[in-house]
Design a protein around this motif. Structure first.
Motif, short mmCIF file in Angstrom:
data_model
loop_
_atom_site.label_atom_id
_atom_site.label_comp_id
_atom_site.label_asym_id
_atom_site.label_seq_id
_atom_site.Cartn_x
_atom_site.Cartn_y
_atom_site.Cartn_z
N MET A 228 47.65 43.54 54.02
CA MET A 228 46.21 43.12 54.00
C MET A 228 45.53 44.08 52.31
N GLY A 229 46.42 44.51 52.00
CA GLY A 229 46.07 45.63 51.11
C GLY A 229 46.17 44.41 49.51
N GLY A 230 46.93 43.40 49.36
CA GLY A 230 46.23 42.70 48.99
C GLY A 230 45.67 41.86 48.52
N LEU A 231 45.40 41.30 49.68
CA LEU A 231 43.82 40.41 50.43
C LEU A 231 42.28 40.80 49.23
N VAL A 232 42.47 42.83 49.45
CA VAL A 232 41.88 43.65 49.19
C VAL A 232 41.58 43.46 47.73
N ILE A 233 42.68 43.06 47.42
CA ILE A 233 43.08 43.64 45.40
C ILE A 233 42.46 41.59 45.41
N ARG A 234 42.58 40.97 45.67
CA ARG A 234 42.74 39.76 45.30
C ARG A 234 41.07 39.74 45.88
N SER A 235 40.40 39.88 46.41
CA SER A 235 39.08 40.12 46.68
C SER A 235 37.71 41.00 45.54
N ALA A 236 38.92 42.06 45.33
CA ALA A 236 37.98 42.55 43.47
C ALA A 236 37.88 42.13 43.33
N CYS A 237 39.28 41.13 42.40
CA CYS A 237 39.67 40.77 40.82
C CYS A 237 38.15 39.67 41.32
N HIS A 238 38.50 38.98 42.08
CA HIS A 238 37.47 37.54 41.74
C HIS A 238 35.76 38.92 42.18
N GLN A 239 36.15 39.31 42.75
CA GLN A 239 34.45 40.10 43.06
C GLN A 239 33.62 40.16 41.13
N ALA A 240 34.74 41.23 40.41
CA ALA A 240 35.35 42.16 39.66
C ALA A 240 33.81 41.01 38.65
N VAL A 241 35.17 39.50 38.62
CA VAL A 241 34.72 39.16 36.90
C VAL A 241 33.66 38.20 37.50
N ALA A 242 33.36 37.90 38.37
CA ALA A 242 31.98 37.74 38.81
C ALA A 242 30.91 38.30 38.33
N GLU A 243 30.79 38.96 38.63
CA GLU A 243 30.03 40.60 37.92
C GLU A 243 30.66 40.65 36.63
N ASP A 244 31.02 39.87 36.10
CA ASP A 244 31.80 40.59 34.41
C ASP A 244 32.02 42.00 34.14
N ALA A 245 32.86 42.25 35.32
CA ALA A 245 33.06 43.85 35.38
C ALA A 245 34.14 44.14 33.63
N PHE A 246 34.86 44.88 33.16
CA PHE A 246 35.20 44.70 31.60
C PHE A 246 36.73 45.19 32.98
N TRP A 247 36.94 45.94 34.01
CA TRP A 247 38.47 46.26 33.87
C TRP A 247 39.11 45.23 33.71
N PRO A 248 39.12 44.18 34.57
CA PRO A 248 39.38 42.47 34.76
C PRO A 248 40.97 42.16 33.63
N GLU A 249 39.77 42.88 32.26
CA GLU A 249 40.36 42.56 31.60
C GLU A 249 41.68 43.38 30.89
N LEU A 250 41.77 44.74 31.35
CA LEU A 250 42.73 45.57 31.34
C LEU A 250 44.36 44.94 32.14
N VAL A 251 43.88 44.43 33.38
CA VAL A 251 44.85 43.57 34.14
C VAL A 251 46.00 42.88 33.81
N ARG A 252 47.53 43.48 33.90
CA ARG A 252 48.62 42.70 33.20
C ARG A 252 48.97 42.20 34.19
N HIS A 253 49.02 42.67 35.32
CA HIS A 253 50.31 41.71 36.91
C HIS A 253 49.19 42.30 37.67
N THR A 254 49.31 41.80 39.16
CA THR A 254 49.02 42.01 40.08
C THR A 254 50.27 41.80 40.80
N VAL A 255 50.57 42.45 42.57
CA VAL A 255 51.80 42.26 42.68
C VAL A 255 51.51 42.18 44.36
N TYR A 256 51.82 41.15 45.40
CA TYR A 256 51.72 40.57 46.59
C TYR A 256 53.06 41.30 47.22
N LEU A 257 52.77 41.63 47.97
CA LEU A 257 54.03 42.00 49.15
C LEU A 257 53.61 41.93 50.03
#
Length: 415
Positions: A228-257
């Motif tokens: 479920m933690g991977g789904l939470v990450i996907r949700s956070a990334c989607h919502q952050a991009v939609a709100e034009d947050a700055f931290w997505p530009e710092l993300v190099r990798h996501t890893v889903y286990l």
């Protein structure tokens, strides 16, 4: 007035919850008992007539007396437990066993506990040695004295806590990456009983605060989620991009286990069993118990990561409509790991059960009808292990390390 100590809130709340759940369990058993015996006596009345009715009345009086006595005993024991808990200084959420217990409870009924304002359902937080880290410049500097500019953020799965990453007592992925890559391990704890999209929103906010207040300038983020933690990450990334947050530009990798990107078969099974059991009076009490699934568990049915996936839908409907998944965040390398309990992923049994909780097609976000956009070369499969083994596995780490290692630029004239 200073805030009430956490120990004075959590332990009495745990005692009260235990009493409430035991009372419900006794009531549920009593209801099932009554349902079954009513069905049996109805059949006997067809043969024995009024004489059976007298026997049933006697049975019902005895049954009611027994369950009333048991419920009263539970109530008295609950009062005593709450009184004793008020005198303890232990903070359950800051101990490994307490965190694991609360993680299990939150996964079951965390949405209910949040709605009630229970101290057993805390907000999302960064944890070090079990304690929540204040997200302030001083709090972060104290908790992370050797902070580097590259943060590797770990998000656990359903009913888990940050302690689940140390499965088997071995060094965590985060501590090994700190040694091998110089990144800083950041362990997140959250209430897995809430909707995944709500937790994603909170994770996006937390990452905004972390990257702003981190002791040194943040140069990179790696986000690693289990189940479920991977789904939470996907949700956070989607919502952050939609709100034009700055931290997505710092993300190099996501890893889903072992993340159920297209839903989890176990969640589907429980959902459909609950719906089917409601059809008969005798099994309806069992359906009610199964129906006490948290919002987070219900979201696993289809891998719901945004509000639109669950809003205005009937959570008890036997069939749930298909959903459109948001695309993976652009400009980031998305890695994923799947597993099967069989050594070969194409083994018939492995194809059916996957890692015991998640099918390989769901873990790779790819089916005959849907494809989230993962690249085949960015995936890794482990055979002969179960779902939880992905939390701390040598083969997974040996594959993951070179994928996360910064790639050097090629010399001029090469490539």
């Amino acid at each position: 007035m200073p805030p009430e100590p956490a120990s004075h809130r959590e332990l009495p709340a745990l005692a009260a919850l235990a009493r409430e759940e035991l009372t419900k369990a006794v009531g549920g058993i009593a209801t099932v008992h009554a349902s079954v015996t009513d069905t049996v006596f109805a059949g006997l009345r067809a043969v024995g007539g009024s004489r059976v009715r007298t026997a049933q009345k006697t049975h019902d009086v005895i049954r009611t007396s027994i369950y009333t006595a048991v419920a009263s005993t539970v109530d008295v024991a609950g009062d005593l437990a709450e009184s004793l808990a008020a005198f303890s200084d232990t903070v359950p959420s800051e101990t490994r066993r307490g965190a694991e217990t609360l993680g299990f409870l939150d996964g079951l009924i965390g949405d209910q506990l949040t709605a009630e304002g229970s101290p057993l359902a805390p907000d999302i937080s960064v944890r070090v040695d079990g304690a929540a880290v204040p997200i302030t410049p001083d709090g972060l500097a104290t908790a992370f004295p050797a902070a580097s500019g590259h943060l590797t953020v770990f998000v656990h799965g359903l009913m888990g806590s940050e302690y689940t990453w140390s499965l088997g007592g071995r060094p965590t992925y985060g501590s090994r990456l700190a040694d091998d890559l110089g990144s800083t391990e950041v362990l997140v704890r959250y209430n897995t009983g809430r909707h995944i999209s709500d937790n994603g929103r909170d994770l996006a906010r937390l990452l905004t605060e972390l990257t702003l207040l981190w002791p040194v300038p943040v140069t990179g983020l790696t986000l690693i989620g289990h189940s479920m933690g991977g789904l939470v990450i996907r949700s956070a990334c989607h919502q952050a991009v939609a709100e034009d947050a700055f931290w997505p530009e710092l993300v190099r990798h996501t890893v889903y286990l072992g993340t159920p990107h297209l839903g989890a078969p176990l969640a589907r099974g429980v959902h459909r069993a609950s719906a089917a059991l409601r059809l008969w009076r005798t099994t309806r009490p069992i359906a009610t118990l199964l129906g006490r699934r948290s919002a987070g568990v219900r979201d696993l049915f289809r891998g719901a990561v945004i509000d639109e996936h669950w809003r205005d839908t009937d959570p008890e409907a036997f069939w749930q409509p298909a959903v459109d998944y948001p695309p993976l965040m652009q400009g980031v390398r998305h890695l994923y790991v799947t597993a099967t309990v069989t050594r070969r992923p194409d083994h018939p049994f492995g194809r059916i059960v996957g890692d015991g909780l998640v099918m390989t097609s769901s873990g790779g976000g790819r089916s005959r009808k849907q494809h989230l956009g993962f690249e085949l070369d960015d995936g890794f499969h482990v055979g002969g292990v179960g779902h939880m083994a992905l939390l701390n596995n040598d083969a997974v780490y040996e594959w993951m390390l070179p994928q996360l290692t910064p790639r050097r630029a090629l010399p001029p004239g090469r490539g």
